[in-house]
Design a protein around this motif. Structure first.
Motif, PDB file in Angstrom:
ATOM      1  N   ARG A 126       0.596   5.331   0.021  1.00 59.05           N
ATOM      2  CA  ARG A 126      -0.057   6.101  -0.065  1.00 59.05           C
ATOM      3  C   ARG A 126       0.465   7.811  -0.050  1.00 59.05           C
ATOM      4  NH1 ARG A 126      -5.079   5.261   2.611  1.00 59.05           N
ATOM      5  NH2 ARG A 126      -5.144   2.743   3.137  1.00 59.05           N
ATOM      6  N   GLU A 163      -0.284  11.676   1.166  1.00 57.48           N
ATOM      7  CA  GLU A 163      -0.569  12.657   1.775  1.00 57.48           C
ATOM      8  C   GLU A 163       0.254  13.828   2.998  1.00 57.48           C
ATOM      9  OE1 GLU A 163      -5.109  10.517   4.853  1.00 57.48           O
ATOM     10  OE2 GLU A 163      -2.862  10.198   4.831  1.00 57.48           O
ATOM     11  N   THR A 222       3.770   7.087   2.471  1.00 59.14           N
ATOM     12  CA  THR A 222       3.987   6.188   2.970  1.00 59.14           C
ATOM     13  C   THR A 222       3.615   5.173   2.566  1.00 59.14           C
ATOM     14  OG1 THR A 222       2.409   7.955   4.839  1.00 59.14           O
ATOM     15  CG2 THR A 222       2.765   4.998   5.356  1.00 59.14           C
ATOM     16  N   SER A 225       7.771   6.057   6.239  1.00 56.82           N
ATOM     17  CA  SER A 225       7.327   7.247   5.930  1.00 56.82           C
ATOM     18  C   SER A 225       8.423   7.939   5.416  1.00 56.82           C
ATOM     19  CB  SER A 225       6.359   7.848   6.948  1.00 56.82           C
ATOM     20  OG  SER A 225       5.160   7.322   6.771  1.00 56.82           O
ATOM     21  N   ASP A 261       0.844  -1.269   0.312  1.00 53.72           N
ATOM     22  CA  ASP A 261       0.323  -0.158   0.124  1.00 53.72           C
ATOM     23  C   ASP A 261       0.856   1.425  -0.106  1.00 53.72           C
ATOM     24  OD1 ASP A 261      -2.584   1.496   0.363  1.00 53.72           O
ATOM     25  OD2 ASP A 261      -2.167   1.613   2.235  1.00 53.72           O
TER      26      ASP A 261
END
Lengths: 129, 153
Positions: free
Chosen positions: A53, A55, A60, A88, A51
């Motif tokens: 991400r 943001e 991340t 991250s 996954d």
């Protein structure tokens, strides 16, 4: 936040009987004129478990290890734990976040962060007048 | 131009490192120099790849974490009651890129494991999936548990 404080598998080995479920993967970060390239080791995790991400200016990576229930026999030796991994990064200025792409390959994840056109070096032709 | 690249967990990881390192300060120096330090500097390289060994009814199963390896990068041999894993993870900096962070370097490895029991060398199989190498070594036929029927005399 706690996922970011864990450092690799050895952390879990330091405290037997206190398994750490999420550790930070080892990563390489490269850059050229076109992009920033992040490569992370996530052994045991396929494309379905990864996954990525973006943001609030943060990238991340998360890799969920599939649970291994089929391994019914006792372990004769155990040098690694099958853990989830997460890490991250602050995305630097000049990245076109809309075009970030990721690819899972042989237990690694490659994330490509292309630079916005304005940041790329550009050669200006000089014309004779 | 090089972009500022920041690993958010870096400060915390450094703290973790100091924390663990501090414990070893109280160890004697030879131990620190010969054993502790290389393990700290590169846990991944101390014994690569890390291996888990399982025993099932019919086989011994070795699993090794080899992220980045493709078929052909690893050789699996069984000889003299030992399993030999040998290979190389090529991890070159891609052409024309500068390096911000380098934690997963190239590794050449060879590890030998004495087998915990007799195996059928012909039936050994190996597979590579998502950076995990699985080697299955079937136990030798005459080493398998056998049920002896008791007959009335």
């Amino acid at each position: 936040m706690s996922i970011l404080t864990r450092d690799r598998n050895e952390t879990s080995n330091d405290k037997p009987g206190y398994p750490v479920r999420t550790v930070a993967p080892l990563v390489d970060v490269f850059e050229n004129a076109e992009e920033v390239l992040v490569v992370a080791d996530v052994p045991g995790v396929g494309v379905d478990g990864v996954d990525v991400r973006v943001e609030n200016g943060t990238l991340t990576l998360q890799a969920k290890h599939p649970s291994r229930q089929e391994q019914s026999g006792p372990a004769l030796a155990r040098e690694y734990d099958e853990v989830d991994r997460a890490r991250s990064f602050r995305i630097p200025d000049g990245i076109d976040t809309g075009r970030i792409s990721a690819e899972a390959r042989n237990g690694t994840v490659l994330v490509r962060l292309p630079k916005v056109a304005a940041v790329k070096p550009r050669k200006i032709d000089v014309r004779a007048s | 131009m090089t972009t500022a690249w920041r690993d958010l967990s870096d400060a915390l990881r450094t703290f973790d490192f100091i924390n663990r390192h501090a414990e070893f300060v109280f160890d004697d120096w030879p131990g620190l120099a010969l054993e502790r330090w290389p393990r700290l500097r590169s846990a991944a390289r101390a014994a690569w790849p890390a291996v888990n060994v399982f025993e099932t009814k019919e086989a011994f199963v070795y699993k090794a974490e080899v992220p980045g390896l493709a078929e052909g990068d690893v050789g699996v041999h069984v000889e003299d009651d030992a399993l030999l894993l040998r290979g190389e993870r090529k991890s070159d900096v891609p052409e024309g890129y500068t390096v911000h962070l380098r934690e997963r370097g190239p590794i050449a490895f060879a590890r030998k494991f004495p087998l915990p029991g007799r195996v059928d060398a012909e039936g050994v199989s190996a597979s590579l999936k998502d950076g995990v190498l699985t080697v299955t070594l079937p136990k030798a036929k005459d080493a398998l548990p056998r049920q002896i029927a008791v007959k009335a005399g």
